[in-house]
Design a protein around this motif. Structure first.
Motif, PDB file in Angstrom:
ATOM      1  N   ASN A  31     -24.828  45.951   5.074  1.00 53.39           N
ATOM      2  CA  ASN A  31     -24.958  46.589   3.755  1.00 53.39           C
ATOM      3  C   ASN A  31     -23.639  47.200   3.306  1.00 53.39           C
ATOM      4  OD1 ASN A  31     -27.684  46.045   4.107  1.00 53.39           O
ATOM      5  ND2 ASN A  31     -28.197  48.141   4.704  1.00 53.39           N
ATOM      6  N   PHE A  33     -21.911  49.290  -0.352  1.00 60.82           N
ATOM      7  CA  PHE A  33     -22.315  49.994  -1.571  1.00 60.82           C
ATOM      8  C   PHE A  33     -21.076  50.476  -2.339  1.00 60.82           C
ATOM      9  CE2 PHE A  33     -26.672  50.530  -0.022  1.00 60.82           C
ATOM     10  CZ  PHE A  33     -26.497  50.469   1.355  1.00 60.82           C
ATOM     11  N   TYR A  35     -20.285  53.505  -5.233  1.00 59.78           N
ATOM     12  CA  TYR A  35     -20.748  54.654  -5.985  1.00 59.78           C
ATOM     13  C   TYR A  35     -19.609  55.162  -6.861  1.00 59.78           C
ATOM     14  CZ  TYR A  35     -24.346  55.168  -2.310  1.00 59.78           C
ATOM     15  OH  TYR A  35     -25.385  54.974  -1.421  1.00 59.78           O
ATOM     16  N   LEU A  43     -23.520  61.569  -6.628  1.00 64.54           N
ATOM     17  CA  LEU A  43     -23.125  60.181  -6.400  1.00 64.54           C
ATOM     18  C   LEU A  43     -24.130  59.260  -7.070  1.00 64.54           C
ATOM     19  CD1 LEU A  43     -22.073  61.835  -3.733  1.00 64.54           C
ATOM     20  CD2 LEU A  43     -21.648  59.529  -2.905  1.00 64.54           C
ATOM     21  N   LEU A  45     -25.165  55.219  -7.767  1.00 65.31           N
ATOM     22  CA  LEU A  45     -24.981  53.882  -7.210  1.00 65.31           C
ATOM     23  C   LEU A  45     -24.702  52.880  -8.324  1.00 65.31           C
ATOM     24  CD1 LEU A  45     -25.133  52.100  -4.651  1.00 65.31           C
ATOM     25  CD2 LEU A  45     -27.574  51.828  -5.127  1.00 65.31           C
ATOM     26  N   PHE A  48     -24.815  47.265  -4.969  1.00 60.24           N
ATOM     27  CA  PHE A  48     -24.844  47.166  -3.524  1.00 60.24           C
ATOM     28  C   PHE A  48     -25.081  45.721  -3.105  1.00 60.24           C
ATOM     29  CE2 PHE A  48     -29.516  47.079  -2.947  1.00 60.24           C
ATOM     30  CZ  PHE A  48     -29.930  47.525  -4.177  1.00 60.24           C
ATOM     31  N   TYR A  50     -26.502  43.284   0.385  1.00 58.43           N
ATOM     32  CA  TYR A  50     -27.108  43.221   1.717  1.00 58.43           C
ATOM     33  C   TYR A  50     -26.523  42.106   2.564  1.00 58.43           C
ATOM     34  CZ  TYR A  50     -30.731  46.273  -0.115  1.00 58.43           C
ATOM     35  OH  TYR A  50     -31.398  47.323  -0.669  1.00 58.43           O
ATOM     36  N   SER A  94     -23.363  50.263   5.803  1.00 56.13           N
ATOM     37  CA  SER A  94     -24.355  50.663   6.796  1.00 56.13           C
ATOM     38  C   SER A  94     -24.939  49.426   7.453  1.00 56.13           C
ATOM     39  CB  SER A  94     -25.479  51.494   6.160  1.00 56.13           C
ATOM     40  OG  SER A  94     -26.288  50.692   5.321  1.00 56.13           O
ATOM     41  N   GLN A 102     -25.085  55.964   6.049  1.00 59.97           N
ATOM     42  CA  GLN A 102     -24.007  55.254   5.382  1.00 59.97           C
ATOM     43  C   GLN A 102     -22.677  55.889   5.772  1.00 59.97           C
ATOM     44  OE1 GLN A 102     -24.618  54.681   1.164  1.00 59.97           O
ATOM     45  NE2 GLN A 102     -26.626  53.753   1.469  1.00 59.97           N
TER      46      GLN A 102
ATOM     47  N   GLN B  33     -31.818  62.422   4.521  1.00 60.91           N
ATOM     48  CA  GLN B  33     -30.529  62.480   5.202  1.00 60.91           C
ATOM     49  C   GLN B  33     -29.693  63.585   4.533  1.00 60.91           C
ATOM     50  OE1 GLN B  33     -28.576  58.662   5.263  1.00 60.91           O
ATOM     51  NE2 GLN B  33     -30.101  57.744   6.615  1.00 60.91           N
ATOM     52  N   GLN B  48     -30.582  63.188  10.033  1.00 62.94           N
ATOM     53  CA  GLN B  48     -31.714  62.590   9.332  1.00 62.94           C
ATOM     54  C   GLN B  48     -33.009  63.224   9.835  1.00 62.94           C
ATOM     55  OE1 GLN B  48     -32.404  58.324   7.932  1.00 62.94           O
ATOM     56  NE2 GLN B  48     -33.350  58.325   9.957  1.00 62.94           N
ATOM     57  N   VAL B  50     -37.286  62.785   9.627  1.00 61.08           N
ATOM     58  CA  VAL B  50     -38.279  61.763   9.318  1.00 61.08           C
ATOM     59  C   VAL B  50     -39.709  62.307   9.369  1.00 61.08           C
ATOM     60  CG1 VAL B  50     -39.195  59.523  10.026  1.00 61.08           C
ATOM     61  CG2 VAL B  50     -36.756  59.963  10.214  1.00 61.08           C
ATOM     62  N   LEU B  92     -33.338  57.849   1.966  1.00 57.38           N
ATOM     63  CA  LEU B  92     -33.038  56.447   2.234  1.00 57.38           C
ATOM     64  C   LEU B  92     -34.271  55.624   1.931  1.00 57.38           C
ATOM     65  CD1 LEU B  92     -30.979  54.400   3.371  1.00 57.38           C
ATOM     66  CD2 LEU B  92     -32.021  54.766   5.613  1.00 57.38           C
ATOM     67  N   THR B  95     -35.258  49.820   1.000  1.00 56.51           N
ATOM     68  CA  THR B  95     -34.332  48.735   0.671  1.00 56.51           C
ATOM     69  C   THR B  95     -32.905  49.071   1.101  1.00 56.51           C
ATOM     70  OG1 THR B  95     -33.974  49.663  -1.529  1.00 56.51           O
ATOM     71  CG2 THR B  95     -35.689  47.978  -1.301  1.00 56.51           C
ATOM     72  N   GLY B  96     -32.722  50.231   1.740  1.00 60.00           N
ATOM     73  CA  GLY B  96     -31.394  50.601   2.218  1.00 60.00           C
ATOM     74  C   GLY B  96     -30.578  51.420   1.240  1.00 60.00           C
ATOM     75  N   LYS B  97     -31.137  51.643   0.050  1.00 52.20           N
ATOM     76  CA  LYS B  97     -30.431  52.460  -0.942  1.00 52.20           C
ATOM     77  C   LYS B  97     -30.620  53.933  -0.623  1.00 52.20           C
ATOM     78  CE  LYS B  97     -31.306  51.676  -5.218  1.00 52.20           C
ATOM     79  NZ  LYS B  97     -32.001  51.328  -6.479  1.00 52.20           N
ATOM     80  N   LEU B  98     -29.559  54.724  -0.880  1.00 53.52           N
ATOM     81  CA  LEU B  98     -29.656  56.172  -0.770  1.00 53.52           C
ATOM     82  C   LEU B  98     -29.824  56.770  -2.164  1.00 53.52           C
ATOM     83  CD1 LEU B  98     -26.967  57.392   1.786  1.00 53.52           C
ATOM     84  CD2 LEU B  98     -29.439  57.713   1.927  1.00 53.52           C
ATOM     85  N   PHE B 100     -29.407  60.158  -3.925  1.00 55.90           N
ATOM     86  CA  PHE B 100     -28.760  61.433  -3.650  1.00 55.90           C
ATOM     87  C   PHE B 100     -29.261  62.536  -4.570  1.00 55.90           C
ATOM     88  CE2 PHE B 100     -25.386  60.889  -0.590  1.00 55.90           C
ATOM     89  CZ  PHE B 100     -25.192  59.517  -0.555  1.00 55.90           C
ATOM     90  N   GLY B 101     -29.343  63.754  -4.021  1.00 52.64           N
ATOM     91  CA  GLY B 101     -29.440  64.931  -4.852  1.00 52.64           C
ATOM     92  C   GLY B 101     -28.084  65.194  -5.486  1.00 52.64           C
TER      93      GLY B 101
END
Lengths: 113, 110
Positions: A31, A33, A35, A43, A45, A48, A50, A94, A102, B33, B48, B50, B92, B95-98, B100-101
């Motif tokens: 992966n 990305f 940003y 941040l 996005l 991205f 894969y 990642s 990441q 995270q 992280q 969970v 997270l 789909t692997g996207k983060l 963010f706040g």
């Protein structure tokens, strides 16, 4: 240790120019990305990927495109730079598996004049 | 769309005081995270969470995940000048996207 390298730390370009931002990672991460980071907005996005030759739009893809010809390299392209694209650009990578963190590059501070 | 709200945006503390930043979501979070970005630096992964109600510690940092998995917090005990930076929470996605706040920027006065 994971290394994500962005080609430039600082970059100044002119409105209308085509701009390339390069990112390389050395840990065989699937992966990658892109940003942009702006004060008060956190941040966001842009795009991205894969896998090689694969790309997905993020939250703010307008005005940008990307290229992933090799696994280790992910390029961000500003087709025709505009002043509102002045920002800090961060690349990250990642592993494909879930729950993986990441790893970010040092960022490119891009100014469009 | 999916959002993670983080407060406060800024916090100034005297060295030795405690600091807390909060993340909230209207939907159940699958995980949280936390990242730290030093001034002029890039975000660095801290931890992280969970599980519902999970609490993890890293020296003076305590991370919590709410019982309903809709909120999380980072608490720093007895801040030091080395704690200066912006702290981000992020979810997270599968789909692997983060996601963010907005981040909390901490300033510590010596």
């Amino acid at each position: 240790d994971v290394k994500v390298t962005q080609s430039s730390r600082y970059l100044v370009k002119r409105t209308g120019e085509k701009v390339f931002l390069e990112c390389v990672q050395d840990m065989d991460h699937e992966n990658m990305f892109w940003y942009r980071q702006d004060p008060g907005l956190g941040l966001r996005l842009i795009y991205f990927s894969y896998d090689v030759k694969m790309k997905e739009k993020g939250d703010i893809p307008e005005g940008y495109s990307v290229s992933r010809e090799k696994k280790e390299r992910f390029s961000l392209i500003l087709e025709s730079a505009s002043t509102n694209q002045t920002s800090m650009y961060l690349c990250a990578s990642s592993l494909a598996h879930s729950n993986q963190p990441q790893h970010f590059g040092d960022g490119t501070r891009l100014s469009i004049l | 769309g999916q959002q993670v709200m983080q407060i406060p945006q800024y916090q100034h503390v005297q060295e030795g005081e405690d600091f807390t930043t909060y993340c909230n979501s209207s939907t159940t979070l699958s995980n949280i995270q936390w990242y730290k970005q030093r001034p002029g630096g890039h975000p660095v992964f801290l931890i992280q969470l969970v599980k519902s109600g999970e609490v993890k510690k890293q020296k003076r940092l305590t991370f919590q995940f709410g019982e309903a998995k809709k909120n999380s917090s980072l608490h720093i005990t007895a801040t030091q000048t080395t704690d200066v930076g912006t702290y981000f929470c992020a979810e997270l996605s599968n789909t692997g996207k983060l996601i963010f706040g907005q981040g909390t920027t901490l300033q510590v006065k010596p």
